[in-house]
Write a protein that holds these residues in place. Structure first.
Motif, PDB file in Angstrom:
ATOM      1  N   HIS A 182      64.395  24.553  98.652  1.00 49.13           N
ATOM      2  CA  HIS A 182      63.005  24.738  99.400  1.00 49.13           C
ATOM      3  C   HIS A 182      61.966  25.082  98.130  1.00 49.13           C
ATOM      4  CE1 HIS A 182      64.366  28.786  99.301  1.00 49.13           C
ATOM      5  NE2 HIS A 182      63.066  29.080  98.995  1.00 49.13           N
ATOM      6  N   LEU A 183      62.695  25.230  96.711  1.00 51.97           N
ATOM      7  CA  LEU A 183      61.601  25.696  95.819  1.00 51.97           C
ATOM      8  C   LEU A 183      61.654  24.723  94.831  1.00 51.97           C
ATOM      9  CD1 LEU A 183      63.031  29.233  94.946  1.00 51.97           C
ATOM     10  CD2 LEU A 183      60.765  28.867  95.602  1.00 51.97           C
ATOM     11  N   ASP A 184      60.521  24.479  93.981  1.00 52.92           N
ATOM     12  CA  ASP A 184      60.318  23.431  92.828  1.00 52.92           C
ATOM     13  C   ASP A 184      60.952  23.790  91.730  1.00 52.92           C
ATOM     14  OD1 ASP A 184      59.096  22.005  90.598  1.00 52.92           O
ATOM     15  OD2 ASP A 184      57.561  21.425  92.145  1.00 52.92           O
ATOM     16  N   ARG A 185      62.031  22.591  91.414  1.00 51.81           N
ATOM     17  CA  ARG A 185      63.051  22.913  90.614  1.00 51.81           C
ATOM     18  C   ARG A 185      62.345  23.009  89.071  1.00 51.81           C
ATOM     19  NH1 ARG A 185      66.931  19.587  87.926  1.00 51.81           N
ATOM     20  NH2 ARG A 185      65.546  17.751  88.602  1.00 51.81           N
ATOM     21  N   GLU A 186      61.568  22.273  88.871  1.00 52.15           N
ATOM     22  CA  GLU A 186      60.824  22.283  87.599  1.00 52.15           C
ATOM     23  C   GLU A 186      60.068  23.593  87.263  1.00 52.15           C
ATOM     24  OE1 GLU A 186      59.044  18.416  86.778  1.00 52.15           O
ATOM     25  OE2 GLU A 186      58.769  19.040  84.725  1.00 52.15           O
ATOM     26  N   TRP A 187      59.347  23.899  88.255  1.00 54.52           N
ATOM     27  CA  TRP A 187      58.581  25.353  88.153  1.00 54.52           C
ATOM     28  C   TRP A 187      59.731  26.676  87.822  1.00 54.52           C
ATOM     29  CZ3 TRP A 187      53.781  26.732  86.948  1.00 54.52           C
ATOM     30  CH2 TRP A 187      53.017  25.815  86.958  1.00 54.52           C
ATOM     31  N   VAL A 188      60.562  26.465  88.559  1.00 52.32           N
ATOM     32  CA  VAL A 188      61.476  27.590  88.337  1.00 52.32           C
ATOM     33  C   VAL A 188      62.170  27.500  86.734  1.00 52.32           C
ATOM     34  CG1 VAL A 188      63.854  28.621  88.889  1.00 52.32           C
ATOM     35  CG2 VAL A 188      62.362  27.658  90.868  1.00 52.32           C
ATOM     36  N   TYR A 189      62.411  26.443  86.347  1.00 53.77           N
ATOM     37  CA  TYR A 189      62.747  26.569  84.865  1.00 53.77           C
ATOM     38  C   TYR A 189      61.898  26.808  84.020  1.00 53.77           C
ATOM     39  CZ  TYR A 189      66.661  23.227  86.673  1.00 53.77           C
ATOM     40  OH  TYR A 189      67.971  22.703  87.404  1.00 53.77           O
ATOM     41  N   LEU A 190      60.617  26.264  84.453  1.00 56.77           N
ATOM     42  CA  LEU A 190      59.503  26.525  83.439  1.00 56.77           C
ATOM     43  C   LEU A 190      59.282  28.014  83.327  1.00 56.77           C
ATOM     44  CD1 LEU A 190      57.208  25.789  81.555  1.00 56.77           C
ATOM     45  CD2 LEU A 190      55.551  25.855  83.599  1.00 56.77           C
ATOM     46  N   TRP A 191      59.238  28.803  84.522  1.00 57.86           N
ATOM     47  CA  TRP A 191      59.065  30.230  84.571  1.00 57.86           C
ATOM     48  C   TRP A 191      60.003  30.846  83.747  1.00 57.86           C
ATOM     49  CZ3 TRP A 191      54.473  31.856  84.985  1.00 57.86           C
ATOM     50  CH2 TRP A 191      53.623  31.183  86.061  1.00 57.86           C
ATOM     51  N   ILE A 192      61.309  30.423  83.985  1.00 55.43           N
ATOM     52  CA  ILE A 192      62.453  31.344  83.337  1.00 55.43           C
ATOM     53  C   ILE A 192      62.221  31.271  81.796  1.00 55.43           C
ATOM     54  CG2 ILE A 192      65.039  31.345  82.834  1.00 55.43           C
ATOM     55  CD1 ILE A 192      65.130  30.772  85.885  1.00 55.43           C
ATOM     56  N   SER A 193      61.979  29.746  81.326  1.00 56.40           N
ATOM     57  CA  SER A 193      61.796  29.564  79.965  1.00 56.40           C
ATOM     58  C   SER A 193      60.779  30.169  79.297  1.00 56.40           C
ATOM     59  CB  SER A 193      61.665  28.259  79.762  1.00 56.40           C
ATOM     60  OG  SER A 193      62.643  27.331  80.279  1.00 56.40           O
ATOM     61  N   LEU A 194      59.594  29.914  80.199  1.00 53.88           N
ATOM     62  CA  LEU A 194      58.317  30.735  79.669  1.00 53.88           C
ATOM     63  C   LEU A 194      58.357  32.331  79.327  1.00 53.88           C
ATOM     64  CD1 LEU A 194      55.665  29.918  78.554  1.00 53.88           C
ATOM     65  CD2 LEU A 194      54.539  30.135  81.024  1.00 53.88           C
ATOM     66  N   LEU A 195      58.729  32.922  80.602  1.00 55.54           N
ATOM     67  CA  LEU A 195      58.879  34.515  80.467  1.00 55.54           C
ATOM     68  C   LEU A 195      59.740  34.731  79.586  1.00 55.54           C
ATOM     69  CD1 LEU A 195      59.558  35.082  84.554  1.00 55.54           C
ATOM     70  CD2 LEU A 195      57.467  35.879  83.067  1.00 55.54           C
ATOM     71  N   ASN A 196      61.130  34.077  79.082  1.00 56.66           N
ATOM     72  CA  ASN A 196      61.874  34.511  78.052  1.00 56.66           C
ATOM     73  C   ASN A 196      61.360  34.509  76.931  1.00 56.66           C
ATOM     74  OD1 ASN A 196      63.786  34.919  79.961  1.00 56.66           O
ATOM     75  ND2 ASN A 196      65.130  33.187  79.478  1.00 56.66           N
TER      76      ASN A 196
END
Lengths: 237, 112
Positions: free
Chosen positions: A125-139
């Motif tokens: 139910h989540l947008d995969r690309e956004w999850v990847y982006l947030w994890i990468s960007l937050l790091n």
């Protein structure tokens, strides 16, 4: 649209907390080290923004301060970061259909981001690309924040942080355990550890990574050949 | 900082960026989505994450000396705690937090 981003962020943030602890600490240490060697705010910012590779940036302090030839730095960088080739190969499938953020996601694939993402199974139910982006960007934000803080605060930190950098080792050990639990075939995991330990003993801690990578490829190559033979036998029966 | 130092510094920074980007982008450039990825590469994509995590763990512990004053005990104990806790509870933050705190106590108070 906005909800999609927010839902992805809410899911992504907790996954990055261990990296936050490690990066803030190691980033701060890096900032202090740069400052001590005469490289201030803009140097630290530029390195953490554009190089964004922890261990190479640490080596880079000596390279910058020592005024060695950039070609030597380039070769050193290839050696130290050769393991990133494995991350790319591992993420080929996951990153295959990504669109907008793909270049940034590839750019930001550090040891820690890779280890969080490689075993990440985003709920449908989540947008995969956004999850990847947030994890990468937050790091990367943690790393930037840490290194800039270190450079500004300098030697003002008095809290005894000895051993705090172990958070990243702990992250890798936790993910290794997680992968072991979630997979029946332990061959690749054992192969990785054994190859690395053998090469560490033979080549020493400064130059074992590349030989270990070669040995891992040889072992996985043999296993691949064997799996092909087994499949051929199954078809033959 | 004189201008010569700045120029040399920028040269070195550029070299480090180039080396890092080469290692990160190369697999994606060699195996673009439009082209069929060779089966061995697909196999590596499936198995390398496990092998690589093993390599990373060893990489982090590479400078631990069994002959040193603490005989690598803080590292061994902390790693064991993380593995057991994670096997048992499966809570990432708990495993990492407990492992790190125990390690810090050991290197600051027990094995000084």
């Amino acid at each position: 649209m906005k909800n999609k981003k927010r839902a992805a962020l809410r899911y992504a943030f907790p996954k990055t907390v261990p990296v936050m602890v490690g990066y803030l600490f190691l980033g701060t240490a890096y900032g202090i080290l740069m400052k001590v060697n005469g490289f201030g705010f803009f140097w630290v910012l530029a390195m953490s923004l554009f190089v964004y590779a922890g261990s190479l940036q640490y080596v880079g302090v000596t390279l910058l301060a020592g005024m060695v030839h950039p070609m030597y730095g380039f070769l050193m960088g290839l050696m130290i970061n050769a393991r990133h080739l494995f991350y790319g190969i591992s993420m080929l499938g996951k990153y295959r259909d990504l669109k907008r953020f793909k270049p940034y996601l590839i750019f930001a694939l550090t040891d820690e981001t890779f280890s969080v993402l490689c075993s990440e199974k985003v709920p449908p139910h989540l947008d995969r690309e956004w999850v990847y982006l947030w994890i990468s960007l937050l790091n990367q934000i943690y790393w930037l924040a840490g290194s800039v803080t270190g450079c500004v605060l300098g030697g003002m930190i008095t809290f005894d942080t000895k051993g705090l950098d172990f958070a990243l080792t702990a992250l890798f050990v936790m993910i290794f355990t997680d992968q072991w639990k979630g997979n029946k075939d332990h061959g690749p995991a054992i192969g990785g550890v054994v190859s690395s330990v053998v090469c560490l003993l033979v080549f020493g801690s400064d130059s074992f990574i590349v030989p270990a990578m070669v040995l891992i490829l040889v072992i996985l190559g043999f296993r691949y050949k064997r799996s092909l033979r087994e499949e051929a036998q199954k078809v033959g029966q | 900082m004189d201008s010569d130092m700045i120029v040399r510094g920028i040269g070195m920074a550029a070299a480090l960026v180039a080396a890092t980007m080469l290692t990160r982008f190369l697999p994606f450039v060699l195996f673009p989505p439009g082209k069929k990825t060779p089966p061995f590469m697909e196999y590596l994509g499936r198995t390398l994450p496990y092998a690589t995590m093993g390599l990373l763990v060893v990489y982090c512990l590479k400078d631990v000396s069994l002959a040193g004053s603490s005989h690598g005990l803080p590292e061994m104990i902390a790693v064991a705690v993380i593995v057991v806790l994670h096997w048992w509870k499966g809570n990432s933050l708990l495993s990492i937090g407990a492992g790190t705190v125990i390690y810090m106590i050991m290197v600051q108070r027990v094995f000084v």
